[in-house]
Design a protein around this motif. Structure first.
Motif, mmCIF file in Angstrom:
data_model
loop_
_atom_site.group_PDB
_atom_site.id
_atom_site.type_symbol
_atom_site.label_atom_id
_atom_site.label_comp_id
_atom_site.label_asym_id
_atom_site.label_seq_id
_atom_site.Cartn_x
_atom_site.Cartn_y
_atom_site.Cartn_z
ATOM 1 N N UNK A 238 16.419 44.281 69.794
ATOM 2 C CA UNK A 238 17.689 43.808 70.339
ATOM 3 C C UNK A 238 17.367 42.824 71.457
ATOM 4 N N UNK A 239 18.402 42.321 72.130
ATOM 5 C CA UNK A 239 18.192 41.341 73.197
ATOM 6 C C UNK A 239 19.333 41.397 74.189
ATOM 7 N N UNK A 240 19.022 41.138 75.454
ATOM 8 C CA UNK A 240 20.037 41.021 76.493
ATOM 9 C C UNK A 240 20.548 39.580 76.541
ATOM 10 N N UNK A 286 20.846 41.033 65.835
ATOM 11 C CA UNK A 286 20.778 39.684 66.375
ATOM 12 C C UNK A 286 22.171 39.171 66.728
ATOM 13 N N UNK A 287 22.228 38.263 67.700
ATOM 14 C CA UNK A 287 23.510 37.710 68.133
ATOM 15 C C UNK A 287 23.269 36.346 68.763
ATOM 16 N N UNK A 288 24.330 35.571 68.857
ATOM 17 C CA UNK A 288 24.236 34.284 69.531
ATOM 18 C C UNK A 288 23.214 33.375 68.880
ATOM 19 N N UNK A 289 22.559 32.559 69.687
ATOM 20 C CA UNK A 289 21.542 31.637 69.177
ATOM 21 C C UNK A 289 20.323 32.412 68.696
ATOM 22 N N UNK A 348 19.484 22.451 59.909
ATOM 23 C CA UNK A 348 20.879 22.867 59.884
ATOM 24 C C UNK A 348 21.055 24.243 60.508
ATOM 25 N N UNK A 349 22.229 24.474 61.105
ATOM 26 C CA UNK A 349 22.570 25.796 61.622
ATOM 27 C C UNK A 349 23.250 26.605 60.519
ATOM 28 N N UNK A 350 22.878 27.875 60.412
ATOM 29 C CA UNK A 350 23.565 28.802 59.514
ATOM 30 C C UNK A 350 24.477 29.689 60.333
ATOM 31 N N UNK A 351 25.703 29.875 59.846
ATOM 32 C CA UNK A 351 26.590 30.840 60.482
ATOM 33 C C UNK A 351 26.393 32.204 59.840
ATOM 34 N N UNK A 352 27.130 33.176 60.333
ATOM 35 C CA UNK A 352 26.934 34.550 59.880
ATOM 36 C C UNK A 352 27.237 34.712 58.398
ATOM 37 N N UNK A 353 28.318 34.100 57.930
ATOM 38 C CA UNK A 353 28.710 34.295 56.532
ATOM 39 C C UNK A 353 27.692 33.665 55.587
ATOM 40 N N UNK A 354 27.168 32.499 55.938
ATOM 41 C CA UNK A 354 26.148 31.873 55.085
ATOM 42 C C UNK A 354 24.865 32.681 55.111
ATOM 43 N N UNK A 355 24.471 33.140 56.288
ATOM 44 C CA UNK A 355 23.255 33.945 56.391
ATOM 45 C C UNK A 355 23.368 35.217 55.552
ATOM 46 N N UNK A 356 24.552 35.809 55.534
ATOM 47 C CA UNK A 356 24.772 37.011 54.719
ATOM 48 C C UNK A 356 24.726 36.662 53.237
ATOM 49 N N UNK A 357 25.386 35.588 52.856
ATOM 50 C CA UNK A 357 25.415 35.202 51.446
ATOM 51 C C UNK A 357 24.016 34.872 50.931
ATOM 52 N N UNK A 358 23.216 34.253 51.769
ATOM 53 C CA UNK A 358 21.864 33.881 51.364
ATOM 54 C C UNK A 358 20.889 35.058 51.412
ATOM 55 N N UNK A 359 21.242 36.138 52.107
ATOM 56 C CA UNK A 359 20.337 37.272 52.214
ATOM 57 C C UNK A 359 19.437 37.228 53.428
ATOM 58 N N UNK A 360 19.672 36.278 54.335
ATOM 59 C CA UNK A 360 18.861 36.225 55.552
ATOM 60 C C UNK A 360 19.205 37.380 56.476
ATOM 61 N N UNK A 361 20.449 37.833 56.458
ATOM 62 C CA UNK A 361 20.838 39.045 57.165
ATOM 63 C C UNK A 361 21.440 40.006 56.140
ATOM 64 N N UNK A 362 21.429 41.277 56.495
ATOM 65 C CA UNK A 362 21.896 42.313 55.581
ATOM 66 C C UNK A 362 23.310 42.787 55.860
ATOM 67 N N UNK A 363 23.801 42.503 57.060
ATOM 68 C CA UNK A 363 25.133 42.967 57.442
ATOM 69 C C UNK A 363 25.620 42.106 58.590
ATOM 70 N N UNK A 364 26.915 41.858 58.613
ATOM 71 C CA UNK A 364 27.547 41.223 59.765
ATOM 72 C C UNK A 364 28.465 42.259 60.407
ATOM 73 N N UNK A 365 28.245 42.512 61.678
ATOM 74 C CA UNK A 365 29.017 43.548 62.382
ATOM 75 C C UNK A 365 29.155 43.154 63.838
ATOM 76 N N UNK A 366 30.232 43.621 64.449
ATOM 77 C CA UNK A 366 30.440 43.359 65.879
ATOM 78 C C UNK A 366 29.307 43.982 66.683
ATOM 79 N N UNK A 367 28.920 43.348 67.787
ATOM 80 C CA UNK A 367 27.851 43.922 68.632
ATOM 81 C C UNK A 367 28.187 45.330 69.057
ATOM 82 N N UNK A 368 27.167 46.143 69.158
ATOM 83 C CA UNK A 368 27.398 47.539 69.536
ATOM 84 C C UNK A 368 27.626 47.663 71.029
#
Length: 368
Positions: A238-240, A286-289, A348-368
């Motif tokens: 995680x990250x601050x 992960x979050x932000x940049x 290019x920058x990837x947003x959350x939805x593209x990253x999810x569609x491509x498989x770069x991330x496994x889930x998009x969820x609000x920060x805990x």
């Protein structure tokens, strides 16, 4: 003529004849911008396979309707780090003609419906023209990625990275930058035990968690300790602050006096390698940049959960470099090498939805 040739798509058969008839040195004369656009319309699989089998020192880009982007993966359906660069998971898309897998970029795979193909081609041609050595080194690495084990891929990436650090392109980028002061912190990585879970948190928020040598060393030490602890079952990254990671700390770029030694240090103290070796499940939040190392390292995790505000980028080409924190291994194994090449070549920058569609991330969820 040669620049125009590099900027126009050739039928696969014509591209094959051209590459067969010229030596690598002659190809450099014909293609001062080392990019070859291949028209996929009516492309014969045997011609495409023969072209890519020659491994020309050119960025091979498929243009046209000959391939399709695969169906997007749903939440939690990302491929993780296991499938391999040439066999990406369900979020990565597969070319409808297997022979097209040998190309370096497939525009039908990386562009969304309605995207401007001519603009995408112009972006690629410009990027390869501005950074030809790094672009050719990149596709050479990615062509090997599917045949190398992750730890071997990290060695190959580091060798290319050290080579490019010695190049004129990086030297020009470095000379154009004003000096900046490095801002160290006492604890660049915080550790917290929560039952059988270990939480490792990047802690340089004032530097947007830029990945410096102290952060690398602290993360590697923590991951090695975690791997040796049989009472753990999970390691969390995680990250601050507002950004998970802004990439390598630019204040330290170009400061290694011995690039051969730097390669040995880079491979001997690799956070990506430690995640690969870790016997416990790893999860990155992960979050932000998430730039450069800020995505290359978490992409090694077994599971990546992204906040809706993520902005993911691999910007190394504009420095005359390739990813150096493992991205040609970790990102490629998640999204496939066509999309990994596109990300690096275009920045290019990837947003959350593209990253999810491509498989770069496994889930998009609000920060805990």
């Amino acid at each position: 003529m040669s620049m125009a040739l590099g900027a126009q798509a050739l039928p696969a058969g014509s591209a094959l004849d051209l590459v067969r008839s010229l030596s690598p040195a002659d190809l450099a004369d014909v293609f001062p911008t080392p990019i070859l656009l291949v028209d996929l319309a009516d492309a014969r699989p045997d011609e495409v396979a023969a072209l890519t089998a020659r491994r020309p020192p050119l960025v091979l880009v498929g243009v046209g309707p000959g391939a399709h982007a695969g169906a997007g993966a749903g939440a939690g359906a990302g491929p993780g780090p296991g499938p391999g660069a040439d066999h990406p998971g369900p979020g990565s898309g597969r070319p409808s003609i297997p022979a097209l897998a040998g190309l370096d970029v497939l525009l039908p795979e990386v562009l969304a419906p309605g995207d401007d193909v001519d603009a995408a081609v112009a972006t690629l041609v410009r990027a390869v023209g501005e950074h030809p050595e790094a672009a050719v080194a990149l596709v050479g690495l990615l062509r090997m990625a599917g045949r190398l084990e992750p730890l071997d891929g990290l060695v190959a990436e580091s060798l290319a990275y050290s080579t490019l650090l010695a190049g004129g392109d990086f030297a020009r980028w470095l000379a154009a930058r004003p000096p900046r002061e490095h801002r160290p912190v006492a604890q660049p990585v915080l550790t917290r035990r929560d039952g059988d879970r270990l939480v490792l948190t990047f802690n340089r928020p004032e530097a947007r968690n830029a990945f410096d040598t102290a952060t690398r060393d602290a993360l590697v030490a923590a991951l090695r300790a975690a791997a040796a602890d049989d009472s753990l079952t999970e390691v969390e990254l995680a990250a601050t602050g507002p950004a998970f990671g802004a990439g390598g700390d630019l204040t330290q770029f170009g400061t290694a006096p011995d690039l051969a030694r730097a390669h040995l240090v880079r491979t001997g103290a690799s956070a990506g390698a430690e995640i690969v070796r870790c016997p416990h499940r790893t999860v990155a939040y992960i979050h932000g940049a998430c730039v450069g190392a800020g995505i290359e390292i978490p992409a090694f995790a077994d599971r990546v959960v992204a906040a809706p505000d993520v902005a993911i980028q691999l910007p190394e080409l504009r420095l005359g470099l390739v990813p150096g924190a493992g991205g040609t291994v970790s990102v490629t194994r998640r999204v496939g090498r066509h999309r990994a090449a596109w990300m690096v070549l275009t920045g290019t920058f990837l947003d959350a939805s593209t990253a999810l569609r491509w498989g770069l991330v496994d889930e998009v969820a609000a920060p805990r």
